[in-house]
Design a protein around this motif. Structure first.
Motif, short mmCIF file in Angstrom:
data_model
loop_
_atom_site.label_atom_id
_atom_site.label_comp_id
_atom_site.label_asym_id
_atom_site.label_seq_id
_atom_site.Cartn_x
_atom_site.Cartn_y
_atom_site.Cartn_z
N ASN A 684 0.82 -1.22 0.00
CA ASN A 684 0.00 0.00 0.00
C ASN A 684 0.85 1.27 0.00
OD1 ASN A 684 -2.26 -1.61 0.05
ND2 ASN A 684 -2.76 -1.24 2.20
N VAL A 685 2.00 1.22 -0.67
CA VAL A 685 2.84 2.41 -0.80
C VAL A 685 2.18 3.38 -1.78
CG1 VAL A 685 5.11 3.28 -1.45
CG2 VAL A 685 4.90 1.07 -0.30
N GLU A 686 2.19 4.66 -1.43
CA GLU A 686 1.51 5.67 -2.23
C GLU A 686 2.10 5.80 -3.63
OE1 GLU A 686 0.89 10.53 -2.27
OE2 GLU A 686 1.64 9.53 -0.47
N GLY A 687 1.22 5.94 -4.62
CA GLY A 687 1.63 6.21 -6.00
C GLY A 687 0.60 7.09 -6.67
N PRO A 688 0.94 7.72 -7.81
CA PRO A 688 -0.01 8.63 -8.48
C PRO A 688 -1.18 7.86 -9.09
CG PRO A 688 1.96 8.32 -9.82
CD PRO A 688 2.23 7.65 -8.52
N ASP A 689 -2.34 8.49 -9.08
CA ASP A 689 -3.54 7.92 -9.70
C ASP A 689 -3.41 8.07 -11.22
OD1 ASP A 689 -6.05 7.26 -10.62
OD2 ASP A 689 -7.09 8.28 -8.98
N PRO A 690 -3.40 6.96 -11.98
CA PRO A 690 -3.24 7.08 -13.44
C PRO A 690 -4.40 7.82 -14.10
CG PRO A 690 -3.79 4.81 -12.80
CD PRO A 690 -3.52 5.56 -11.54
N ALA A 691 -5.56 7.86 -13.47
CA ALA A 691 -6.69 8.57 -14.05
C ALA A 691 -6.63 10.07 -13.77
CB ALA A 691 -8.01 8.01 -13.53
N ASN A 692 -5.89 10.48 -12.73
CA ASN A 692 -5.77 11.89 -12.37
C ASN A 692 -4.51 12.05 -11.53
OD1 ASN A 692 -5.97 14.52 -11.40
ND2 ASN A 692 -8.21 14.43 -11.22
N SER A 693 -3.45 12.59 -12.12
CA SER A 693 -2.15 12.65 -11.45
C SER A 693 -2.12 13.60 -10.27
CB SER A 693 -1.06 13.05 -12.46
OG SER A 693 -1.36 14.33 -13.03
N ASP A 694 -3.19 14.42 -10.10
CA ASP A 694 -3.24 15.29 -8.92
C ASP A 694 -3.60 14.51 -7.66
OD1 ASP A 694 -2.60 17.54 -10.38
OD2 ASP A 694 -4.70 18.02 -10.82
N PHE A 695 -3.99 13.25 -7.81
CA PHE A 695 -4.39 12.43 -6.66
C PHE A 695 -3.54 11.16 -6.60
CE2 PHE A 695 -8.07 14.98 -7.89
CZ PHE A 695 -8.38 15.58 -6.67
N SER A 696 -3.76 10.36 -5.55
CA SER A 696 -2.91 9.20 -5.30
C SER A 696 -3.74 7.95 -5.08
CB SER A 696 -2.03 9.45 -4.06
OG SER A 696 -1.25 10.60 -4.20
N TYR A 725 28.18 -6.80 9.59
CA TYR A 725 28.07 -6.92 8.14
C TYR A 725 26.59 -7.05 7.79
CZ TYR A 725 27.75 -8.89 3.49
OH TYR A 725 27.39 -9.10 2.19
N ALA A 726 26.19 -6.39 6.70
CA ALA A 726 24.81 -6.47 6.25
C ALA A 726 24.76 -6.63 4.74
CB ALA A 726 24.02 -5.23 6.66
N LEU A 727 23.98 -7.60 4.29
CA LEU A 727 23.59 -7.75 2.89
C LEU A 727 22.11 -7.37 2.82
CD1 LEU A 727 23.84 -8.71 -0.06
CD2 LEU A 727 23.34 -11.03 0.76
N THR A 728 21.82 -6.22 2.20
CA THR A 728 20.45 -5.70 2.16
C THR A 728 19.97 -5.66 0.71
OG1 THR A 728 20.98 -4.29 4.06
CG2 THR A 728 18.95 -3.81 2.87
N ASP A 729 19.04 -6.53 0.38
CA ASP A 729 18.47 -6.60 -0.97
C ASP A 729 17.09 -5.96 -0.93
OD1 ASP A 729 17.85 -7.15 -3.57
OD2 ASP A 729 17.47 -9.29 -3.25
N ALA A 730 17.06 -4.63 -1.05
CA ALA A 730 15.80 -3.88 -0.99
C ALA A 730 15.46 -3.36 -2.37
CB ALA A 730 15.92 -2.72 -0.01
N GLU A 731 14.20 -3.51 -2.79
CA GLU A 731 13.80 -3.07 -4.12
C GLU A 731 12.29 -2.87 -4.19
OE1 GLU A 731 14.86 -6.03 -6.97
OE2 GLU A 731 13.45 -7.51 -6.20
N VAL A 732 11.89 -2.06 -5.17
CA VAL A 732 10.47 -1.90 -5.50
C VAL A 732 10.02 -3.13 -6.26
CG1 VAL A 732 8.80 -0.52 -6.77
CG2 VAL A 732 10.70 0.61 -5.58
N THR A 733 8.98 -3.79 -5.79
CA THR A 733 8.48 -4.98 -6.47
C THR A 733 7.19 -4.70 -7.24
OG1 THR A 733 7.45 -5.61 -4.36
CG2 THR A 733 9.56 -6.64 -4.92
N GLU A 734 6.41 -3.69 -6.81
CA GLU A 734 5.21 -3.29 -7.54
C GLU A 734 5.03 -1.79 -7.41
OE1 GLU A 734 1.66 -5.34 -6.42
OE2 GLU A 734 2.62 -7.30 -6.34
N ASP A 735 4.72 -1.10 -8.51
CA ASP A 735 4.44 0.33 -8.44
C ASP A 735 3.94 0.79 -9.80
OD1 ASP A 735 5.10 2.47 -6.17
OD2 ASP A 735 5.30 3.46 -8.10
N ASN A 736 3.21 1.91 -9.79
CA ASN A 736 2.77 2.49 -11.06
C ASN A 736 3.52 3.77 -11.38
OD1 ASN A 736 1.67 4.20 -9.16
ND2 ASN A 736 -0.34 4.35 -10.17
#
Length: 848
Positions: A684-696, A725-736
């Protein structure tokens, strides 16, 4: 099977640099050699590692704490028995056998002038015998035998040894809990390896019984490294990196790939440290870092983890410390720390700390760092079971607002690290005031009530020309900005902790409720029309600027008020199913409310979030030195900034983590290791609304997977180490909006640290110490779009100090090889903070 797990873990440790030269192989060792094998030492002379079992045993003997004397004195209540030691004793294990109370002290040996045994018969009426004897496996046993019943004993572990207050018992006293109480008095020097923490469970819990990764930085590490910012101290912890610093005015960090915007001060929530206050190392007892979701105890938090600052408290023993620090770039930092009883009975205890700090900095601003802090506290011991503590802090800070260096194309621009692009008088100011109380009442030895309240206000202001956008040609667009914000925080906490048994199962139950309310009101102002002032970052040619009056900034682009309220109810049970099997289960229900008012648009929004967050974990100890654990936990964070097309708020961000790990405690708990693997996902990370970029809309998902190793403790007397020591594999997996596979900014895939000190223990040079450290940070993305990269770096530090009686002098050398590196980005290419060049810091402290 248990032996196989044990030896596999030992081999893992043997592969680390700290043990590379001192490892040996012993096969088919019996139980009496387990303490020997877990220590894996090097000779204190650093000449040649042991090659025989006899040599190995001799080296282990050198690391033992010696009990050199036993004193027995008659008091009005009974007896006062003192064990004098060279070095600090480990907390003993206790038991009641017949009419005798027994305390077994690990990792110790008797070195009495009259032999290796002490006995005294019939010292007072009701006590038949006192004996202090040496046991196998490097243990010392203290046994006090009563005539009619076990005596009642209070064991006080101090930095000088072990003190026992003995009262003859009665037939009514029959259990260990009734007969023996173990307490720690004063500031016990835990060295580099604290074994207990409160942040993970809100109770005093041994780390080996916590099914979640938690690291503790004791005051000794902070002192040896001479750190004066919290983020500098946290580089010793795996998976923790510097985050967005907002013009170097905040001390933000990332934990496991997620920015931590909330800290804890002695269990109270607060935002990132804009004016450090109690985060100054002079006022810190220890720093506890709980990794992974912590909403089960502290409500809405980012899922990476939380940092808890534990401040020093008033003590019953008088102590007066005066300290002065001077260093490169005009650093001047005097401080005082006073503590002791106010009255003869010790009913009232006080502590008073204060510091002043001034520094020019390595970047040539006219505005210098100038700040002071005062922190008085008072403890009122109403009775032996009830206390009331008060704490107050005031901090005032002025510093340059510094956006650092811009990036061009895929890297930070190749310009001198001391070059300025803001005006020389760029200013950031913070005033902070807090007051709190803590009421504690013990109904009996098993049940305790705690009630706490804190009020905190933070007033921030900045005025500067800000980096806005930059072209690939190096032309930087700058614009005048001023923010003025006021924040108020109210926190109220009440909980009950109880210990009881159901059959053979032991429980530690925690039940509580807390209330938090924060109100933030702020404005941002700009020049009319928001004009641009361009500059070429390579030639410094551009539009002339003159600092306007604050009244000239009449364009108000932000004028808002936000109030957040949260009530949380939590329940937790720590269950000892067996001596080597511990279950932790808990849950919390939160009611979060938000009111947001935009005074420019004259609009108001309200939102309510109700959420239950659980945690469950299990710890299994195949042998006493090793803990295997696994856990599942959740977290939530309201989406308070985005707005949907229908005018509503977004669904809250939801996170979950699975974690497994192995923790080892060796050499009587003086050397600690922790290896953890985790899988953490936030939805549920915030992203722009594809129908209206002024909203999320809430569509994004970020996943972080990793492996972390932390090692700390004493290898041999005087030789301490802390490494990670740290191995950190952090990435975006879904987003618009951001591409799948993008990495969060300021999160290296690989990072590591190693800091070690050695202090000479005897002879004419006793107290002379040396320290050295290496800190590696891998390549990081500079923004979430992954349009540019921050290069990796290795920073080397060193220290030389002398500690004798009541005073300590030290010289610390930071960035010894003057490496040019980027400490962090602020999430956009116009702001990247360069690291400081070679720096020398000298300090002198004396304690009376």
């Amino acid at each position: 099977m248990q032996r196989s797990i044990f030896w596999a873990f030992v081999l893992l440790l043997a592969a680390s640099p700290a043990f590379a030269e001192g490892r040996s192989t012993v096969e088919d060792a019996d139980s009496e050699l387990e303490t020997v094998t877990s220590t894996i030492p090097q000779p204190s002379t650093f000449e040649q590692p042991a090659t025989t079992l006899d040599e190995w045993t001799d080296e282990i003997a050198q690391s033992l704490v010696q009990v050199t004397g036993v004193q027995v004195n008659v008091t009005e209540a009974g007896l006062a028995i003192t064990l004098e030691s060279i070095g600090q004793l480990v907390e003993p294990s206790t038991s009641v056998v017949g009419n005798a109370i027994i305390a077994d002290i690990p990792n110790a040996e008797l070195a009495l002038p009259d032999g290796n045994e002490f006995q005294q018969a019939n010292p007072i009426e009701g006590i038949a015998l006192i004996s202090v004897t040496a046991l196998s496996n490097n243990r010392v046993r203290v046994a006090i035998t009563g005539i009619d019943a076990p005596p009642i004993a209070q064991l006080n572990l101090t930095a000088q040894g072990l003190a026992l207050a003995i009262t003859p018992g009665t037939e009514a006293v029959a259990t260990e809990d009734e007969a023996i109480q173990v307490i720690v008095t004063g500031e016990l020097d835990e060295g580099y390896a604290p074994r207990d923490a409160t942040t993970a469970t809100r109770t005093d819990t041994p780390l080996r019984e916590v099914p979640q990764s938690i690291q503790v930085l004791p005051q000794r590490v902070l002192e040896d490294q001479q750190v004066n910012r919290l983020s500098e101290a946290l580089r010793n912890v795996s998976g923790v990196e510097v985050g967005d610093s907002f013009g170097d005015s905040l001390d933000r960090i990332n934990i496991r790939g997620f920015q931590a915007d909330v800290f804890l001060e002695n269990g109270f929530r607060r935002g990132s440290f804009s004016s450090p206050g109690l985060s100054d190392t002079e006022f810190i007892e220890r720093v506890e870092v709980l990794k992974g979701p912590a909403s089960v105890l502290y409500g809405n938090l980012e899922p990476g983890g939380v940092v808890n600052i534990i401040p020093r408290q008033p003590e019953s023993d008088p102590s007066y410390t005066f300290r002065g620090v001077i260093g490169s770039f005009g650093l001047f930092r005097p401080s005082i720390d006073l503590t002791g009883p106010i009255d003869d009975n010790g009913q009232f205890l006080y502590r008073f700390g204060a510091l002043y700090e001034r520094e020019d900095g390595f970047r040539d601003y006219d505005q210098d760092l100038d700040r002071y802090v005062i922190a008085p506290s008072l403890t009122w011991n109403l009775s032996d079971r009830t206390s009331l503590a008060f704490n107050l802090t005031y901090a005032d800070t002025a510093r340059p607002f510094d956006r650092g260096l811009p990036a061009i194309r895929d890297r930070v621009a190749d310009v001198p690290r001391d070059r300025l692009f803001q005006d020389p008088d760029a200013l950031s100011e913070t005033q902070e005031f807090s007051v709190s109380y803590r009421f504690t009442h013990n109904f009996n030895d098993n049940w305790q009530l705690r009630n706490e309240f804190r009020y905190l206000e933070v007033d921030t202001f900045d005025f500067r020309i800000d980096s806005w956008t930059i072209e690939d040609t190096g032309i930087l667009d700058r614009r005048w900005r001023s923010n003025d914000d006021y924040n108020e925080f109210y926190s109220l906490q009440t909980n009950v902790v109880g210990e009881f048994t159901t059959g053979s199962v032991r429980h530690t139950l925690l039940a509580g409720v807390d209330f938090n309310r924060s109100t933030t009101q702020g404005t941002q102002r700009r020049l009319p029309g928001d004009p641009s002032f361009f500059i070429d970052i390579f030639t410094l040619e551009g539009d002339p600027i003159s600092r306007p009056n604050l009244d000239d900034l009449t364009l108000v682009v932000r004028n808002s008020t936000r109030r957040e309220s949260n009530v949380g109810f939590y329940l937790q049970d720590q269950v000892a199913l067996a001596d080597n099997l511990h279950l932790l289960a808990g849950g919390r229900f939160d009611i979060y409310e938000l009111q947001a008012v935009n005074s420019l648009s004259n609009t108001e929004r309200e939102d309510t979030v109700e959420r239950f967050t659980p945690r469950i974990g299990l710890v299994y100890q195949p042998i006493p030195e090793i803990s295997l654990y696994g856990s599942y936990s959740q977290a939530f964070t309201p989406n308070i900034f985005g707005q949907t097309a229908d005018g509503g708020f977004l669904e809250p961000e939801l996170s979950q983590q699975f974690e497994v790990g192995i923790r080892g405690e060796f050499a009587g708990g003086r050397f600690i290791t922790n290896l953890a693997a985790y899988d953490l996902t936030k939805r549920n990370v915030e992203g722009p609304d594809p129908a209206n970029s002024d909203f999320s809309i809430a569509v994004g998902e970020i996943r972080s997977r990793g492996i972390e190793l932390d090692v700390s403790g004493e290898i041999l007397p005087g030789w301490n180490l802390i490494a990670s020591y740290a191995l950190t594999d952090a990435e975006v997996t879904e987003d618009n909006f951001f591409a799948a596979g993008n990495r969060p900014n300021n999160v290296p895939r690989n990072s590591a640290s190693l800091w070690t000190t050695y202090e000479i223990q005897s002879g004419n040079l006793q107290g002379l110490g040396f320290g050295a450290g290496v800190f590696y940070v891998g390549e990081r993305q500079g923004d979430f779009d992954n349009t540019y990269e921050l290069p990796s770096y290795v920073r080397t530090d060193a220290a030389l100090y002398y500690r004798r009686d009541n005073w300590r002098a030290s010289l610390n050398f930071q960035n010894l090889f003057d490496v040019d590196y980027i400490r962090n980005s602020e999430g956009f290419r116009e702001a990247n903070a360069p690291g400081a060049p070679f720096t020398v810091i000298g300090s002198l402290s004396v304690t009376f």
